[in-house]
Design a protein around this motif. Structure first.
Motif, PDB file in Angstrom:
ATOM      1  N   GLN A 204       0.852  -1.184   0.000  1.00 43.39           N
ATOM      2  CA  GLN A 204       0.000   0.000   0.000  1.00 43.39           C
ATOM      3  C   GLN A 204       0.889   1.235   0.000  1.00 43.39           C
TER       4      GLN A 204
ATOM      5  N   ASP B 219      -9.684  13.817   0.085  1.00 46.82           N
ATOM      6  CA  ASP B 219      -8.999  13.201  -1.056  1.00 46.82           C
ATOM      7  C   ASP B 219      -7.810  12.361  -0.598  1.00 46.82           C
ATOM      8  N   GLN B 220      -7.058  12.889   0.386  1.00 49.81           N
ATOM      9  CA  GLN B 220      -5.908  12.142   0.894  1.00 49.81           C
ATOM     10  C   GLN B 220      -6.352  10.835   1.548  1.00 49.81           C
TER      11      GLN B 220
ATOM     12  N   ARG C 225      -9.178   9.256   1.166  1.00 45.69           N
ATOM     13  CA  ARG C 225      -9.811   8.336   0.215  1.00 45.69           C
ATOM     14  C   ARG C 225      -8.751   7.487  -0.489  1.00 45.69           C
ATOM     15  N   ASP C 226      -7.652   8.116  -0.888  1.00 46.35           N
ATOM     16  CA  ASP C 226      -6.573   7.356  -1.533  1.00 46.35           C
ATOM     17  C   ASP C 226      -6.062   6.247  -0.614  1.00 46.35           C
TER      18      ASP C 226
ATOM     19  N   ASP D 296      -8.868   3.556  -0.088  1.00 48.36           N
ATOM     20  CA  ASP D 296      -9.056   2.747  -1.298  1.00 48.36           C
ATOM     21  C   ASP D 296      -7.975   1.679  -1.403  1.00 48.36           C
ATOM     22  N   ALA D 297      -6.735   2.067  -1.075  1.00 49.88           N
ATOM     23  CA  ALA D 297      -5.644   1.094  -1.110  1.00 49.88           C
ATOM     24  C   ALA D 297      -5.843   0.019  -0.052  1.00 49.88           C
TER      25      ALA D 297
END
Length: 209
Positions: free
Chosen positions: A72, A85-86, A88-89, A92-93
Motif C-alpha cells: 500500500q 482526497d488524501q 480516500r486514496d 481505497d488502497a
C-alpha cells in the motif's frame, strides 16, 4: 533461470497453496505434512526439502500475508490537499487489500492458528499493527497542520481502520461472508470518510478565526 529451477519454484508454490488450503479447511493442528503433500501432488520428501516443518510453512504464509498487507502507499500527509482526497486514496488502497481473496484466506489461517496458539502468530499481529501505524503518522501530520482535532493519533487511526474492517474484513474472515462488491466497497469508504471527518476535521473558518 533454468527449467529445473522453474520446476522447483512451481513445486514450492504448489506446496504453499496446498498448505494454505489444508490449514484453512482443517486447522493447523490437524493438518499433516502427508495431507499437504497429497494435496500438492508431490512426495512427502519434496515437501520436507522445501519446508522442514509445519512451522516453517506457517512462517512462509505469515510472510506472504505481511507482504500483501504492506503493498500500500505510504500514508504521507500532504499540506494543501483536501483531507478527504488524501484519506480516500489511503482507504481505497486498504480496501483493495481487504478485497483480496488470497489475503483473506491467509488471514483466516493465521487467526485460526492464533486462537490455539497465540504466541505462534504474535509476530504477525505485531507487524500488522506496525503497518497501520503509518496512518497514525498521517493523522499526526494533519494535526500539526491544524486541520484535525487534538486526539491521540493512534486512537484515531485505529478508529478509521475499524470502520473498514467491520464490513470488509471480519465478516469475511469469521463468517465467510462474500467479498464486498466494488460498489459496496466505495460506499463503505465514503461512509468512513463522512464519520471520521465530521468528527475530527477542523472547519476552515475555525482555523482562520
Amino acid at each position: 533461470m533454468t527449467a529445473p529451477e522453474r520446476l522447483t519454484d512451481r513445486k514450492r508454490e504448489s506446496i504453499v497453496q496446498a498448505a494454505i488450503a489444508e490449514f484453512r479447511d482443517n486447522g493447523f493442528e490437524v493438518t499433516s505434512m502427508d495431507r499437504i503433500a497429497a494435496r500438492a501432488e508431490v512426495s512427502k520428501r519434496t515437501v520436507y526439502n522445501h519446508f522442514p516443518s509445519k512451522e516453517e510453512l506457517f512462517s512462509e504464509m505469515l510472510h506472504r500475508l505481511w507482504a500483501r498487507a504492506t503493498a500500500q502507499p505510504e500514508a504521507i500527509y500532504r499540506p494543501g490537499v483536501a483531507l478527504r482526497d488524501q484519506l480516500r486514496d489511503l482507504l481505497d488502497a486498504k480496501m483493495k487489500t481487504l478485497a483480496d481473496s488470497n489475503f483473506l484466506d491467509l488471514a483466516r489461517v493465521a487467526i485460526s492458528a492464533t486462537i490455539h496458539s497465540p504466541e505462534r502468530a504474535q509476530a504477525w499481529v505485531n507487524r500488522l499493527n506496525e503497518r497501520e501505524e503509518t496512518f497514525t503518522v498521517w493523522v499526526r501530520g494533519a494535526q500539526q497542520d491544524g486541520r484535525l482535532k487534538a486526539v491521540e493519533p493512534g486512537f484515531a487511526a485505529s478508529q478509521i481502520h475499524a470502520l473498514l474492517k467491520a464490513f470488509a474484513f471480519w465478516p469475511q474472515v469469521t463468517l465467510n461472508e462474500p467479498i464486498l462488491t466494488p460498489e459496496k466497497q466505495a460506499s463503505v469508504v465514503e461512509s468512513a470518510l463522512d464519520l471520521f471527518l465530521c468528527w475530527y476535521e477542523i472547519p476552515l473558518q475555525a482555523r482562520t478565526a
